[in-house]
Design an enzyme around this catalytic site. Structure first.
Site, short mmCIF file in Angstrom:
data_model
loop_
_atom_site.label_atom_id
_atom_site.label_comp_id
_atom_site.label_asym_id
_atom_site.label_seq_id
_atom_site.Cartn_x
_atom_site.Cartn_y
_atom_site.Cartn_z
N MET A 17 0.85 -1.20 0.00
CA MET A 17 0.00 0.00 0.00
C MET A 17 0.88 1.24 0.00
O MET A 17 1.65 1.48 0.94
CB MET A 17 -0.94 -0.01 1.21
CG MET A 17 -2.07 -1.03 1.06
SD MET A 17 -3.25 -0.99 2.42
CE MET A 17 -2.36 -1.88 3.68
N CYS A 101 -2.18 -1.22 -10.42
CA CYS A 101 -2.49 0.16 -10.02
C CYS A 101 -3.44 0.80 -11.05
O CYS A 101 -3.13 0.85 -12.24
CB CYS A 101 -1.21 0.98 -9.89
SG CYS A 101 -1.58 2.65 -9.32
N LYS A 140 1.64 -8.77 -9.06
CA LYS A 140 0.35 -8.48 -8.42
C LYS A 140 -0.54 -7.83 -9.47
O LYS A 140 -0.16 -6.84 -10.08
CB LYS A 140 0.52 -7.57 -7.22
CG LYS A 140 -0.83 -7.20 -6.62
CD LYS A 140 -0.72 -6.70 -5.20
CE LYS A 140 -2.06 -6.32 -4.64
NZ LYS A 140 -2.52 -5.00 -5.12
N ASN A 201 -6.88 -11.67 -3.15
CA ASN A 201 -6.92 -10.35 -2.49
C ASN A 201 -8.22 -9.62 -2.84
O ASN A 201 -8.69 -9.67 -3.97
CB ASN A 201 -5.71 -9.54 -2.97
CG ASN A 201 -5.77 -8.07 -2.58
OD1 ASN A 201 -5.74 -7.19 -3.43
ND2 ASN A 201 -5.88 -7.77 -1.29
N ASP A 203 -11.18 -7.22 -0.20
CA ASP A 203 -12.34 -7.13 0.70
C ASP A 203 -12.31 -8.08 1.89
O ASP A 203 -13.35 -8.29 2.50
CB ASP A 203 -13.66 -7.36 -0.07
CG ASP A 203 -13.87 -6.33 -1.17
OD1 ASP A 203 -13.21 -5.29 -1.14
OD2 ASP A 203 -14.70 -6.60 -2.05
N GLY A 225 -5.31 -5.83 2.88
CA GLY A 225 -4.88 -4.44 2.74
C GLY A 225 -5.60 -3.53 3.72
O GLY A 225 -5.17 -3.35 4.87
C1 LIG Z 1 -3.79 3.30 0.37
C2 LIG Z 1 -3.60 2.17 -0.61
C3 LIG Z 1 -2.43 2.11 -1.34
C4 LIG Z 1 -2.22 1.05 -2.24
N1 LIG Z 1 -1.01 0.95 -2.88
C5 LIG Z 1 -0.74 -0.15 -3.64
C6 LIG Z 1 0.56 -0.36 -4.16
O1 LIG Z 1 1.50 0.42 -3.94
N2 LIG Z 1 0.75 -1.47 -4.92
C7 LIG Z 1 -0.26 -2.37 -5.18
O2 LIG Z 1 -0.04 -3.38 -5.86
N3 LIG Z 1 -1.49 -2.21 -4.66
C8 LIG Z 1 -1.74 -1.13 -3.89
N4 LIG Z 1 -2.98 -1.00 -3.31
C9 LIG Z 1 -3.98 -2.05 -3.49
C10 LIG Z 1 -3.92 -3.07 -2.34
O3 LIG Z 1 -2.69 -3.74 -2.33
C11 LIG Z 1 -5.07 -4.10 -2.45
O4 LIG Z 1 -4.95 -4.77 -3.67
C12 LIG Z 1 -6.44 -3.46 -2.36
O5 LIG Z 1 -6.51 -2.52 -1.32
C13 LIG Z 1 -7.53 -4.53 -2.16
O6 LIG Z 1 -7.31 -5.26 -0.97
P1 LIG Z 1 -8.15 -4.95 0.38
O7 LIG Z 1 -9.61 -5.06 0.02
O8 LIG Z 1 -7.71 -6.00 1.36
O9 LIG Z 1 -7.81 -3.55 0.79
C14 LIG Z 1 -3.22 0.07 -2.44
C15 LIG Z 1 -4.40 0.16 -1.72
C16 LIG Z 1 -4.62 1.20 -0.82
C17 LIG Z 1 -5.91 1.25 -0.03
#
Ligand SMILES: Cc1cc2nc3c(=O)[nH]c(=O)nc-3n(C[C@H](O)[C@H](O)[C@H](O)COP(=O)(O)O)c2cc1C
Length: 329
Positions: A17, A101, A140, A201, A203, A225
């Protein structure tokens, strides 16, 4: 789960993140039991031009290992060159390539989720990276660009054929950004069509959901995340639940603020007080989430500029909560 020659002690992975997964938070996540922690994405060009901020982002504390360092870029040459740099000059265990991203600034440069439209390009890029480095290479990705371009299976197969060591799949399309819900059926389809480890990954917000995802969708690992923001207990409680079947209680206000302070102190060591305290404002608000009567303290954290003022504010709040709780009991 094994990623290349790296063995993870459990299948719980902290998601990368941006603006969050620096060594301060990653170490906390590791101390809270995560089997693997992922670093925030770093620009390939930033690395190649030796941009000071980008190079600082490559720092890995030994205690965080195993750790995956993520790079992003839109061109094969610069991505491979950045991967080589990470391979030679960092003590990360895994090199991860960002293909998820959704931000226009990134996709406009053919980076991030833009890769998802072209499995052949993914194959070429991953193969070239795998050839150029010693560390295991992972990707990813999101499930696709939009509803009409869901190439998750083809893309993951391209990663596998190219020698990639694992894929993490976020069950949303690029167009969804963070809206709607993650589609775990597609993640399961990916798992059924490749033999490298698949980390699911999207939610997961409770230990029970993590277990359900592992069982129902047959993934090798679960990546968490947003549910871990200000809440590394989510990682700890998930690991415990998977290992013992026991659901541990949520932390109380004092426990949360103690970790928030540890987080802030580590961030100060990394970035200095000024920058760290400003960054901690959002984290403090996340640590406060779920606690009672946080309305005013959540506003006030945004005015804090020093460690001690932030600490005073947070522990005054803790005392107020404890007083109320004592009166009730
Ligand atoms: C604040 C934030 C920053 C993120 N930065 C990245 C990142 O640098 N690289 C990446 O692959 N995903 C990034 N993501 C996506 C997360 O790794 C993840 O795929 C996404 O939040 C879904 O998972 P979750 O529902 O568990 O949050 C980011 C997500 C958030 C909320």
């Amino acid at each position: 789960m094994k990623i290349g020659d790296i063995t993870l002690k459990n299948p719980v992975v902290l998601a990368p993140m941006a603006g969050v997964c620096n060594p301060a938070f990653r170490l906390i996540a590791k101390e809270f039991g995560a089997g693997l922690v992922c670093a925030e994405m770093v620009s390939d060009k930033g690395i190649l031009y030796e941009n000071e901020r980008s190079l600082k982002m490559l720092y890995v504390d030994e205690r965080e290992k195993p750790l995956s360092l993520q790079i992003f870029g839109g061109e094969r040459e610069s991505l491979v060159a950045a991967a080589k740099y990470v391979d030679k000059h960092t003590n990360a265990d895994i090199i991860d390539i960002n293909m998820g991203c959704p931000v226009p600034k990134i996709t406009k440069c053919d980076a991030g989720a833009k890769w998802l439209l072209d499995p052949d390009k993914i194959y070429e890029m991953v193969a070239a990276t795998v050839d150029a480095v010693q560390k295991p290479v992972t990707v990813k990705m999101r499930v696709g660009w939009d509803e009409d371009h869901i190439y998750a299976v083809k893309n993951a197969q391209a990663v596998e054929r190219a020698g990639g060591a694992a894929v993490a799949v976020h069950g949303r399309t690029r167009v969804q950004m963070y809206e709607g819900t993650a589609n775990w059926d597609i993640i399961k389809e990916v798992k059924q069509n490749v033999s490298i480890p698949v980390i699911g990954n999207g939610d997961i917000s409770t230990p029970q959901e993590a277990k359900e995802c592992l069982e129902k969708y047959c993934v090798d690992g679960v990546m968490i995340g947003r549910a871990a923001l200000g809440n590394p207990w989510m990682l700890y409680r998930t690991v415990q639940y998977l290992e013992t079947g026991e659901i541990l209680p949520e932390p109380n206000a004092r426990e949360k603020m103690n970790i928030c302070m540890l987080h802030m102190d580590r961030l100060i060591e990394l970035k200095g007080e000024d920058v760290a305290v400003r960054e901690m404002r959002k984290h403090a608000a996340w640590y406060l989430k779920g606690l009672p009567k946080t309305g005013s303290v959540r506003n006030e954290v945004n005015q804090m500029t020093t460690r001690d003022d932030m600490g005073k504010l947070l522990f005054n709040y803790v005392e107020q909560v404890e007083e109320i709780q004592q009166k009730i009991s």
